[in-house]
Scaffold this motif. Sequence first.
Motif, short mmCIF file in Angstrom:
data_model
loop_
_atom_site.label_atom_id
_atom_site.label_comp_id
_atom_site.label_asym_id
_atom_site.label_seq_id
_atom_site.Cartn_x
_atom_site.Cartn_y
_atom_site.Cartn_z
N PHE A 127 0.84 -1.21 0.00
CA PHE A 127 0.00 0.00 0.00
C PHE A 127 0.87 1.26 0.00
O PHE A 127 0.55 2.24 -0.68
N HIS B 163 -4.03 15.28 -12.81
CA HIS B 163 -5.47 15.31 -13.03
C HIS B 163 -6.11 14.32 -12.08
O HIS B 163 -5.58 13.22 -11.87
N GLY C 248 -8.54 12.50 -12.47
CA GLY C 248 -9.02 11.28 -13.11
C GLY C 248 -8.19 10.08 -12.71
O GLY C 248 -8.67 8.94 -12.71
N PHE D 283 -7.40 9.17 -9.89
CA PHE D 283 -7.90 8.52 -8.69
C PHE D 283 -9.04 7.55 -8.98
O PHE D 283 -9.44 6.79 -8.11
N TYR D 284 -9.57 7.56 -10.20
CA TYR D 284 -10.57 6.56 -10.54
C TYR D 284 -9.95 5.17 -10.65
O TYR D 284 -10.62 4.16 -10.64
N VAL E 158 -7.72 4.17 -8.45
CA VAL E 158 -7.24 3.80 -7.12
C VAL E 158 -7.82 2.48 -6.60
O VAL E 158 -7.08 1.65 -6.09
N PRO E 159 -9.14 2.25 -6.73
CA PRO E 159 -9.65 0.97 -6.22
C PRO E 159 -8.94 -0.24 -6.83
O PRO E 159 -8.64 -1.20 -6.12
N PHE E 160 -8.65 -0.17 -8.12
CA PHE E 160 -7.99 -1.31 -8.76
C PHE E 160 -6.56 -1.46 -8.26
O PHE E 160 -6.07 -2.57 -8.02
N PHE F 81 -5.56 -0.60 -5.34
CA PHE F 81 -5.63 -1.10 -3.96
C PHE F 81 -5.90 -2.60 -3.94
O PHE F 81 -5.32 -3.33 -3.13
N VAL F 82 -6.80 -3.05 -4.82
CA VAL F 82 -7.07 -4.49 -4.88
C VAL F 82 -5.78 -5.23 -5.20
O VAL F 82 -5.43 -6.23 -4.56
N LEU G 114 -3.37 -5.25 -2.23
CA LEU G 114 -3.76 -6.20 -1.19
C LEU G 114 -3.44 -7.63 -1.64
O LEU G 114 -2.80 -8.41 -0.91
N VAL H 112 -9.80 -1.11 0.59
CA VAL H 112 -10.28 -1.40 -0.77
C VAL H 112 -11.78 -1.14 -0.85
O VAL H 112 -12.27 -0.48 -1.78
N SER I 154 -12.50 2.47 -0.96
CA SER I 154 -12.00 3.20 -2.13
C SER I 154 -12.98 3.14 -3.30
O SER I 154 -13.04 4.07 -4.09
N PHE I 155 -13.74 2.06 -3.40
CA PHE I 155 -14.65 1.96 -4.55
C PHE I 155 -15.73 3.03 -4.53
O PHE I 155 -15.84 3.80 -5.50
N ALA J 217 -14.25 6.52 -5.16
CA ALA J 217 -13.81 6.83 -6.53
C ALA J 217 -15.00 7.01 -7.46
O ALA J 217 -14.94 7.78 -8.41
#
Lengths: 203, 124
Positions: free
Chosen positions: A128, A145, A147, A149-150, A152-154, A156-157, A160, B22, B25-26, B29
């Motif tokens: 992380f 930009h 954008g 941060f869109y 970020v979830p991927f 983070f997955v 992990l 996680v 974050s979804f 975002a």
Amino acid sequence: MSEPNAPAASRTVALLTTPEDHRIAQLAAAAVGLSLIDAAIPLPLPGIKPGLANIVTLIVLARYGWRTAAWVSGLRVIAGALLLGQFLAPGFFLSLAGALGSLAVLGLAYRLPRRWFGPVSWSILAAFAHIGSQLVLARLWLIPHNGLFYMVPFFFVAALGFGIINGLIAARLLAEAPADAPPPDGEVAPLTRLSADSGVPHA
Amino acid sequence: MRWLDFVRPGDWAVAAAGAGLVAVSFPLAFQAGVAEKAVVKRGGEVFAELDLGRDRRIDVPGPLGTTTIAVERRRVRVVADPGPRQYCVRQGWLERPGEIAICAPNQVSVQIKGNREAYDSLSY
């Protein structure tokens, strides 16, 4: 007078290397090898990588402490970038930022009580920290930009998932080569195990 | 399971914290939903609401002159503005909900709205 370079040739420059230097070099070489494998694995999203070389960092951290881990990690970033032709390219600075961020976090995670927190914790925290510092650098410099941060979830997955996997591999390699048998100088036992085992984690 | 032997009690906690990060974050975002329309304001009042599905170009009269706004391929931008620094023009295309271009000197703004209202900004 006719031999201008004779005095220079007779003077030999001896580079004194300690056993620790050898160890660092060998471990860094293993890490560089793994980061080349890393670069060869195709993955759907740019920026997502398994980070196999971090297995070496985790093992070095457990065995030889943070200072050696920092050396190995830094050498890996530079040598890996040179081999991949990325030196001083954006990718180099991203991996440098990631390495610095995860080393900083590892320096703290390393001090957590061993009874409760092992390489798996270190690996997740470092993963992380790695993606976090890369995101900060990317946002400030490469992609200014929001954008970004869109994604970020991927990220983070991936952090992990790969964090857990790398931590498990490191923990297993550490358990298989017990630390109470220190490697003789000039030969590093965990390295040979590592390069033989880590690429293909057999269940 | 042999692999589970390598997981120490605290490791589960760290992994759970990571999973929590996680999970958080979804929605963070993607909180703003899908971009649907662009709201053009002049002097703080809504001047026009542009459907992003239809390409068009409008002129908004302001105190300095005319600001031109264009919708194209589900994006919107300020094409021309009489303001001295051109910040809103140089911002380029807006496509995500919540993105906004403000031409302050001419008192014109254009913002993308989604199907859900989002926060203007978040700081951590």
